[in-house]
Design a protein around this motif. Structure first.
Motif, PDB file in Angstrom:
ATOM      1  N   ARG A 146      63.793 -12.586  54.409  1.00 57.92           N
ATOM      2  CA  ARG A 146      65.182 -12.098  54.439  1.00 57.92           C
ATOM      3  C   ARG A 146      65.201 -10.590  54.260  1.00 57.92           C
ATOM      4  O   ARG A 146      64.301 -10.019  53.675  1.00 57.92           O
ATOM      5  N   GLY A 147      66.237  -9.982  54.764  1.00 54.86           N
ATOM      6  CA  GLY A 147      66.398  -8.546  54.604  1.00 54.86           C
ATOM      7  C   GLY A 147      66.121  -7.811  55.897  1.00 54.86           C
ATOM      8  O   GLY A 147      65.813  -8.407  56.934  1.00 54.86           O
ATOM      9  N   PRO A 148      66.240  -6.493  55.857  1.00 58.66           N
ATOM     10  CA  PRO A 148      66.031  -5.691  57.072  1.00 58.66           C
ATOM     11  C   PRO A 148      64.592  -5.795  57.583  1.00 58.66           C
ATOM     12  O   PRO A 148      63.654  -5.824  56.799  1.00 58.66           O
ATOM     13  N   ILE A 149      64.467  -5.883  58.874  1.00 60.04           N
ATOM     14  CA  ILE A 149      63.155  -5.977  59.503  1.00 60.04           C
ATOM     15  C   ILE A 149      63.097  -4.972  60.642  1.00 60.04           C
ATOM     16  O   ILE A 149      64.043  -4.822  61.398  1.00 60.04           O
TER      17      ILE A 149
ATOM     18  N   GLN B 128      61.702 -35.688  77.739  1.00 62.62           N
ATOM     19  CA  GLN B 128      61.877 -34.397  78.387  1.00 62.62           C
ATOM     20  C   GLN B 128      60.946 -33.377  77.739  1.00 62.62           C
ATOM     21  O   GLN B 128      60.683 -33.438  76.538  1.00 62.62           O
ATOM     22  N   ASP B 129      60.427 -32.430  78.530  1.00 61.00           N
ATOM     23  CA  ASP B 129      59.568 -31.379  77.974  1.00 61.00           C
ATOM     24  C   ASP B 129      60.311 -30.617  76.892  1.00 61.00           C
ATOM     25  O   ASP B 129      61.531 -30.436  76.959  1.00 61.00           O
ATOM     26  N   GLN B 130      59.578 -30.176  75.883  1.00 65.08           N
ATOM     27  CA  GLN B 130      60.134 -29.382  74.791  1.00 65.08           C
ATOM     28  C   GLN B 130      59.602 -27.966  74.952  1.00 65.08           C
ATOM     29  O   GLN B 130      58.395 -27.752  74.929  1.00 65.08           O
ATOM     30  N   ALA B 131      60.503 -27.004  75.124  1.00 63.82           N
ATOM     31  CA  ALA B 131      60.083 -25.629  75.397  1.00 63.82           C
ATOM     32  C   ALA B 131      60.403 -24.709  74.226  1.00 63.82           C
ATOM     33  O   ALA B 131      61.437 -24.846  73.577  1.00 63.82           O
ATOM     34  N   VAL B 132      59.481 -23.792  73.958  1.00 66.32           N
ATOM     35  CA  VAL B 132      59.686 -22.740  72.966  1.00 66.32           C
ATOM     36  C   VAL B 132      59.254 -21.421  73.602  1.00 66.32           C
ATOM     37  O   VAL B 132      58.357 -21.388  74.440  1.00 66.32           O
ATOM     38  N   THR B 133      59.915 -20.347  73.212  1.00 64.06           N
ATOM     39  CA  THR B 133      59.551 -19.013  73.688  1.00 64.06           C
ATOM     40  C   THR B 133      59.001 -18.230  72.516  1.00 64.06           C
ATOM     41  O   THR B 133      59.620 -18.177  71.455  1.00 64.06           O
ATOM     42  N   ILE B 134      57.838 -17.618  72.723  1.00 66.05           N
ATOM     43  CA  ILE B 134      57.151 -16.890  71.668  1.00 66.05           C
ATOM     44  C   ILE B 134      57.041 -15.424  72.080  1.00 66.05           C
ATOM     45  O   ILE B 134      56.508 -15.114  73.151  1.00 66.05           O
ATOM     46  N   ALA B 135      57.586 -14.530  71.248  1.00 64.70           N
ATOM     47  CA  ALA B 135      57.454 -13.097  71.496  1.00 64.70           C
ATOM     48  C   ALA B 135      56.020 -12.677  71.207  1.00 64.70           C
ATOM     49  O   ALA B 135      55.425 -13.107  70.214  1.00 64.70           O
ATOM     50  N   LEU B 136      55.471 -11.814  72.063  1.00 60.28           N
ATOM     51  CA  LEU B 136      54.089 -11.392  71.906  1.00 60.28           C
ATOM     52  C   LEU B 136      53.956  -9.947  71.441  1.00 60.28           C
ATOM     53  O   LEU B 136      52.851  -9.468  71.225  1.00 60.28           O
TER      54      LEU B 136
ATOM     55  N   GLY C  20      56.254  -6.524  69.220  1.00 58.95           N
ATOM     56  CA  GLY C  20      57.315  -6.287  68.241  1.00 58.95           C
ATOM     57  C   GLY C  20      57.167  -7.254  67.082  1.00 58.95           C
ATOM     58  O   GLY C  20      56.096  -7.393  66.515  1.00 58.95           O
ATOM     59  N   CYS C  21      58.233  -7.929  66.713  1.00 61.44           N
ATOM     60  CA  CYS C  21      58.172  -8.983  65.694  1.00 61.44           C
ATOM     61  C   CYS C  21      57.679 -10.250  66.393  1.00 61.44           C
ATOM     62  O   CYS C  21      58.459 -11.127  66.745  1.00 61.44           O
ATOM     63  N   ALA C  22      56.383 -10.304  66.606  1.00 56.79           N
ATOM     64  CA  ALA C  22      55.795 -11.401  67.366  1.00 56.79           C
ATOM     65  C   ALA C  22      56.022 -12.728  66.660  1.00 56.79           C
ATOM     66  O   ALA C  22      55.911 -12.839  65.452  1.00 56.79           O
ATOM     67  N   GLY C  23      56.348 -13.726  67.444  1.00 53.13           N
ATOM     68  CA  GLY C  23      56.565 -15.064  66.924  1.00 53.13           C
ATOM     69  C   GLY C  23      57.731 -15.732  67.605  1.00 53.13           C
ATOM     70  O   GLY C  23      58.238 -15.271  68.626  1.00 53.13           O
ATOM     71  N   LEU C  24      58.166 -16.824  67.040  1.00 54.89           N
ATOM     72  CA  LEU C  24      59.308 -17.560  67.555  1.00 54.89           C
ATOM     73  C   LEU C  24      60.580 -16.972  66.958  1.00 54.89           C
ATOM     74  O   LEU C  24      60.513 -16.309  65.918  1.00 54.89           O
ATOM     75  N   PRO C  25      61.731 -17.209  67.561  1.00 50.19           N
ATOM     76  CA  PRO C  25      62.973 -16.655  67.003  1.00 50.19           C
ATOM     77  C   PRO C  25      63.144 -17.057  65.533  1.00 50.19           C
ATOM     78  O   PRO C  25      63.142 -18.235  65.196  1.00 50.19           O
ATOM     79  N   GLY C  26      63.218 -16.057  64.660  1.00 49.95           N
ATOM     80  CA  GLY C  26      63.409 -16.302  63.233  1.00 49.95           C
ATOM     81  C   GLY C  26      62.161 -16.717  62.486  1.00 49.95           C
ATOM     82  O   GLY C  26      62.219 -17.034  61.306  1.00 49.95           O
TER      83      GLY C  26
END
Length: 133
Positions: free
Chosen positions: A69-72, A92-100, A102-108
């Protein structure tokens, strides 16, 4: 008996509310679509995984931790991502988008070192060093 049914249903719903896994069910494979982001030439690239790699990737995605939590601050965010569509039999396929970048990872959520290493291993040849350093 009605009270038991209501209590059981309540526990089931409460357990589902705290289940924060992103990929559920038996995973049998995955398709990864690599988007290079801005400032990187070239089209999106696609790779496939076998069942064992897909299951490991799903476990690593589910094990990601929430961002603090807090500023990032997310420096060097080039917009590069990988969209992973997990195949599960008869669903049904389950999709996730992962940032590679900056703040790499999944949303949140933060990317773990193990997830980073697996993605680097599954990336198309030459993708990681040129596009994400």
């Amino acid at each position: 008996m009605i009270v038991v049914a209501v209590v059981s249903a309540g526990w089931f719903l409460l357990g589902r509310a705290f289940d924060d896994s992103l990929v559920g069910g038996p995973v049998s494979g995955a398709v990864l679509v690599w988007h290079p982001g801005m400032n990187s030439g070239g089209p999106d690239q696609r790779t496939n995984t076998n069942a064992a790699d897909a299951r490991r990737l799903a476990e690593l995605v589910n094990d990601t931790r929430d961002l603090p939590r807090g500023p990032i601050t997310c420096p060097a965010d080039f917009g590069s991502t990988v969209r992973v569509a997990f195949h599960t039999p008869n669903q049904q396929d389950q999709a996730v988008t992962i940032a590679l970048s900056g703040c790499a990872g999944l949303p949140g959520r933060m990317m773990s070192d193990a997830l980073h290493a697996d993605l680097e291993r599954l990336a198309p040849p030459g993708y990681w060093p040129q596009r994400l350093t």
